[in-house]
Enzyme design. Structure first.
Site, PDB file in Angstrom:
ATOM      1  N   ASP A 114      14.697  -0.834   0.869  1.00  0.00           N
ATOM      2  CA  ASP A 114      15.561  -0.914   2.052  1.00  0.00           C
ATOM      3  C   ASP A 114      16.674  -1.911   1.750  1.00  0.00           C
ATOM      4  O   ASP A 114      17.733  -1.544   1.251  1.00  0.00           O
ATOM      5  CB  ASP A 114      14.693  -1.310   3.248  1.00  0.00           C
ATOM      6  N   LYS A 132      17.470   3.351   0.688  1.00  0.00           N
ATOM      7  CA  LYS A 132      18.324   3.329   1.879  1.00  0.00           C
ATOM      8  C   LYS A 132      19.651   2.676   1.507  1.00  0.00           C
ATOM      9  O   LYS A 132      19.762   2.026   0.474  1.00  0.00           O
ATOM     10  CB  LYS A 132      17.624   2.557   2.993  1.00  0.00           C
ATOM     11  N   VAL A 136      11.354   5.531   8.479  1.00  0.00           N
ATOM     12  CA  VAL A 136      10.545   6.726   8.261  1.00  0.00           C
ATOM     13  C   VAL A 136       9.077   6.364   8.065  1.00  0.00           C
ATOM     14  O   VAL A 136       8.743   5.240   7.681  1.00  0.00           O
ATOM     15  CB  VAL A 136      11.052   7.529   7.034  1.00  0.00           C
ATOM     16  N   LYS A 160       0.819  -1.196   0.000  1.00  0.00           N
ATOM     17  CA  LYS A 160       0.000   0.000   0.000  1.00  0.00           C
ATOM     18  C   LYS A 160       0.864   1.261   0.000  1.00  0.00           C
ATOM     19  O   LYS A 160       0.389   2.344  -0.268  1.00  0.00           O
ATOM     20  CB  LYS A 160      -0.853   0.061   1.289  1.00  0.00           C
ATOM     21  N   GLY A 161       2.163   1.078   0.314  1.00  0.00           N
ATOM     22  CA  GLY A 161       3.009   2.224   0.588  1.00  0.00           C
ATOM     23  C   GLY A 161       3.140   3.223  -0.546  1.00  0.00           C
ATOM     24  O   GLY A 161       3.386   4.403  -0.316  1.00  0.00           O
TER      25      GLY A 161
HETATM   26  P1  IMP Z   1      13.216  -4.529   1.494  1.00  0.00           P
HETATM   27  O1  IMP Z   1      12.898  -5.897   0.966  1.00  0.00           O
HETATM   28  O2  IMP Z   1      14.134  -4.575   2.693  1.00  0.00           O
HETATM   29  O3  IMP Z   1      13.729  -3.576   0.452  1.00  0.00           O
HETATM   30  O4  IMP Z   1      11.857  -4.040   2.089  1.00  0.00           O
HETATM   31  C1  IMP Z   1      11.210  -2.938   1.641  1.00  0.00           C
HETATM   32  C2  IMP Z   1       9.857  -2.849   2.283  1.00  0.00           C
HETATM   33  O5  IMP Z   1       9.963  -2.726   3.719  1.00  0.00           O
HETATM   34  C3  IMP Z   1       9.181  -1.599   1.811  1.00  0.00           C
HETATM   35  O6  IMP Z   1       8.400  -1.840   0.660  1.00  0.00           O
HETATM   36  C4  IMP Z   1       8.369  -1.176   3.018  1.00  0.00           C
HETATM   37  O7  IMP Z   1       7.112  -1.820   2.981  1.00  0.00           O
HETATM   38  C5  IMP Z   1       9.162  -1.668   4.197  1.00  0.00           C
HETATM   39  N1  IMP Z   1      10.039  -0.594   4.728  1.00  0.00           N
HETATM   40  C6  IMP Z   1      11.385  -0.535   4.659  1.00  0.00           C
HETATM   41  N2  IMP Z   1      11.860   0.578   5.256  1.00  0.00           N
HETATM   42  C7  IMP Z   1      10.773   1.262   5.698  1.00  0.00           C
HETATM   43  C8  IMP Z   1      10.608   2.516   6.403  1.00  0.00           C
HETATM   44  O8  IMP Z   1      11.561   3.254   6.739  1.00  0.00           O
HETATM   45  N3  IMP Z   1       9.335   2.868   6.686  1.00  0.00           N
HETATM   46  C9  IMP Z   1       8.251   2.114   6.353  1.00  0.00           C
HETATM   47  N4  IMP Z   1       8.362   0.944   5.690  1.00  0.00           N
HETATM   48  C10 IMP Z   1       9.615   0.509   5.372  1.00  0.00           C
END
Ligand code: IMP
Ligand code: MG
Length: 182
Positions: free
Chosen positions: A103, A131, A153, A43-44
């Site tokens: 992330d 990130k 965040v 949903k983000g």
């Molecule tokens: P990744 O697989 O570690 O890249 O995960 C990314 C997902 O984690 C994103 O689509 C978000 O749903 C969640 N996420 C990662 N960092 C944040 C943050 O700082 N705030 C809110 N959701 C985050």
């Protein structure tokens, strides 16, 4: 319920609008004269995609996917489950995936492998935030709004336990303290 709350504002509503408009200009130029399908990741990415596509000056279609990544609350495992798939096939189409934040990059790399196997004409990524973990991983993200430090965040679509998505800015999550029970 935790008393975590939005802390320092990292990106103001004005700065968000400015950057989203810049990205829309760049995307409009790159896809002019081509068939464009914009795929939002729920949903983000909803606020970002809504603001972004309204500033495009080329035609596009929209579709959405919802995924959940297995793992602990703060670290994704890279094992991703598709909760809602696209409504239509993407073979031969120019697909632009719109994400809120990358992330570790594990969720996105799964998603990209999955979408690439459906043989789109092209597959690119537009993410509002990145990130450092992702930057080390070297994922190819064509359009990036803001590069952040390694902080959690909230706001403008990003949540903490489904809260704070509605905020019009991006703020660092202040974890708060557990006050003594009265
Ligand atoms: P990744 O697989 O570690 O890249 O995960 C990314 C997902 O984690 C994103 O689509 C978000 O749903 C969640 N996420 C990662 N960092 C944040 C943050 O700082 N705030 C809110 N959701 C985050
Ligand atoms: Mg996400």
């Amino acid at each position: 319920m935790s008393d975590a709350r939005p802390g320092e504002v990292l990106v103001s509503p004005e700065r968000l609008k400015e950057r989203v408009d810049e990205l829309a200009l760049e995307i409009s130029g790159d896809y002019r004269g081509r068939d464009l399908l914009v795929v939002g990741v729920l949903k983000g990415a909803v606020f970002f995609i809504a603001d972004l596509v309204r500033q495009l000056d080329i035609p596009c279609e929209l579709d959405f996917m919802a995924v959940s990544s297995y793992g602990s609350k703060t670290h994704s495992s890279g094992v991703v489950r598709i909760l809602k798939d696209l409504d239509s096939p993407i073979a031969g189409r120019n697909v632009l995936v719109v994400e809120d934040v990358i992330d570790s990059g594990l969720t996105l790399s799964y998603l990209l492998r999955n979408l690439a196997s459906r043989e789109p004409a092209s597959l690119e990524v537009c993410t509002l935030l990145t990130k450092p973990g992702h930057r080390r991983r070297g994922l190819d993200t064509r359009y990036v709004g803001f590069d952040l430090e390694d902080v959690y965040v909230v706001g403008y679509g990003l949540d903490h336990g489904e809260r704070f998505r509605h905020l019009p800015y991006i703020a660092v999550l202040d974890p708060g303290t557990d006050p003594p029970q009265a």
